[in-house]
Design a protein around this motif. Structure first.
Motif, PDB file in Angstrom:
ATOM      1  N   CYS A  71       0.876  -1.167   0.000  1.00 14.70           N
ATOM      2  CA  CYS A  71       0.000   0.000   0.000  1.00 14.70           C
ATOM      3  C   CYS A  71       0.916   1.222   0.000  1.00 14.70           C
ATOM      4  O   CYS A  71       1.636   1.470   0.966  1.00 14.70           O
ATOM      5  CB  CYS A  71      -0.911  -0.016   1.219  1.00 14.70           C
ATOM      6  N   LEU A  79      -0.731   5.333 -12.818  1.00 15.82           N
ATOM      7  CA  LEU A  79      -0.624   4.369 -11.724  1.00 15.82           C
ATOM      8  C   LEU A  79      -0.435   2.921 -12.181  1.00 15.82           C
ATOM      9  O   LEU A  79       0.267   2.155 -11.518  1.00 15.82           O
ATOM     10  CB  LEU A  79      -1.823   4.485 -10.797  1.00 15.82           C
ATOM     11  N   HIS A  80      -1.047   2.535 -13.298  1.00 13.78           N
ATOM     12  CA  HIS A  80      -0.867   1.158 -13.773  1.00 13.78           C
ATOM     13  C   HIS A  80       0.597   0.895 -14.100  1.00 13.78           C
ATOM     14  O   HIS A  80       1.145  -0.148 -13.734  1.00 13.78           O
ATOM     15  CB  HIS A  80      -1.746   0.878 -15.000  1.00 13.78           C
ATOM     16  N   ALA A  83       2.608   0.731 -10.819  1.00 13.66           N
ATOM     17  CA  ALA A  83       2.409  -0.548 -10.132  1.00 13.66           C
ATOM     18  C   ALA A  83       3.238  -1.646 -10.794  1.00 13.66           C
ATOM     19  O   ALA A  83       3.851  -2.473 -10.102  1.00 13.66           O
ATOM     20  CB  ALA A  83       0.933  -0.926 -10.121  1.00 13.66           C
ATOM     21  N   GLU A  84       3.290  -1.653 -12.111  1.00 17.30           N
ATOM     22  CA  GLU A  84       4.087  -2.675 -12.800  1.00 17.30           C
ATOM     23  C   GLU A  84       5.579  -2.470 -12.546  1.00 17.30           C
ATOM     24  O   GLU A  84       6.316  -3.446 -12.377  1.00 17.30           O
ATOM     25  CB  GLU A  84       3.785  -2.685 -14.300  1.00 17.30           C
ATOM     26  N   ARG A  87       6.203  -3.949  -9.149  1.00 16.83           N
ATOM     27  CA  ARG A  87       6.223  -5.420  -9.206  1.00 16.83           C
ATOM     28  C   ARG A  87       7.542  -5.931  -9.788  1.00 16.83           C
ATOM     29  O   ARG A  87       8.136  -6.875  -9.266  1.00 16.83           O
ATOM     30  CB  ARG A  87       5.058  -5.938 -10.048  1.00 16.83           C
ATOM     31  N   ASN A 107       0.624  -7.675  -5.131  1.00 19.75           N
ATOM     32  CA  ASN A 107      -0.473  -6.728  -5.312  1.00 19.75           C
ATOM     33  C   ASN A 107      -0.013  -5.346  -4.870  1.00 19.75           C
ATOM     34  O   ASN A 107       0.613  -5.205  -3.826  1.00 19.75           O
ATOM     35  CB  ASN A 107      -1.684  -7.155  -4.477  1.00 19.75           C
ATOM     36  N   VAL A 108      -0.333  -4.361  -5.687  1.00 18.72           N
ATOM     37  CA  VAL A 108       0.050  -2.978  -5.386  1.00 18.72           C
ATOM     38  C   VAL A 108      -1.205  -2.122  -5.389  1.00 18.72           C
ATOM     39  O   VAL A 108      -1.966  -2.131  -6.361  1.00 18.72           O
ATOM     40  CB  VAL A 108       1.057  -2.435  -6.430  1.00 18.72           C
ATOM     41  N   GLU A 109      -1.418  -1.421  -4.284  1.00 17.24           N
ATOM     42  CA  GLU A 109      -2.519  -0.457  -4.217  1.00 17.24           C
ATOM     43  C   GLU A 109      -1.943   0.894  -3.817  1.00 17.24           C
ATOM     44  O   GLU A 109      -0.893   0.967  -3.187  1.00 17.24           O
ATOM     45  CB  GLU A 109      -3.608  -0.899  -3.245  1.00 17.24           C
ATOM     46  N   PHE A 110      -2.635   1.942  -4.206  1.00 16.79           N
ATOM     47  CA  PHE A 110      -2.191   3.288  -3.886  1.00 16.79           C
ATOM     48  C   PHE A 110      -3.212   3.938  -2.964  1.00 16.79           C
ATOM     49  O   PHE A 110      -4.358   4.136  -3.335  1.00 16.79           O
ATOM     50  CB  PHE A 110      -1.990   4.106  -5.166  1.00 16.79           C
TER      51      PHE A 110
END
Length: 129
Positions: A71, A79-80, A83-84, A87, A107-110
């Protein structure tokens, strides 16, 4: 699980804690990741006595690997793609540390997206409190 013997894993720390530390370190080095957040339910924490690792949770998956949930606080970027990038950095660090066989889903959330000015103001406010 991984290629480490149980004695090696104990000497280095549990795979779960190692992955938690590794994921936070990897994420923090990705440009536009401004910080971490424990999440809306405060579930993105891992106890690593005497401290808490804020912004990450690591849970066992059915296949014996560990899922990593991050998080993060992000800058104003797509953001996509961010997130990659996170990862990929986590996978790279896990491979370098020979933990790739332990690593499952990432899993990545902002929690927040903010400008550099907002991030600076938030950091200043935290120091004052």
């Amino acid at each position: 699980m991984g290629s480490s013997s149980p004695a090696q894993t104990v000497a280095r720390g549990s795979a779960r804690l190692l992955l938690a530390r590794l994921a936070l370190r990897a994420a923090s080095e990705v440009p536009s990741v401004l910080g971490t957040d424990s999440g809306p339910q405060r579930l993105r924490v891992v106890a690593d006595p005497p401290e808490l690792l804020r912004g990450v949770s690591v849970t066992a998956e059915g296949d014996g690997r560990y899922a990593v949930d991050l998080c993060l606080v992000a800058g104003m970027v797509p953001l996509h793609a961010l997130a990659e990038d996170v990862r990929e950095r986590v996978r790279s660090y896990a491979k370098r540390e020979r933990l790739e066989s332990e690593l499952g889903t990432i899993n990545v959330e902002f929690a927040t997206v903010m400008s550099e000015e907002e991030a600076t103001a938030a950091a200043s406010a935290t120091v004052v409190e």
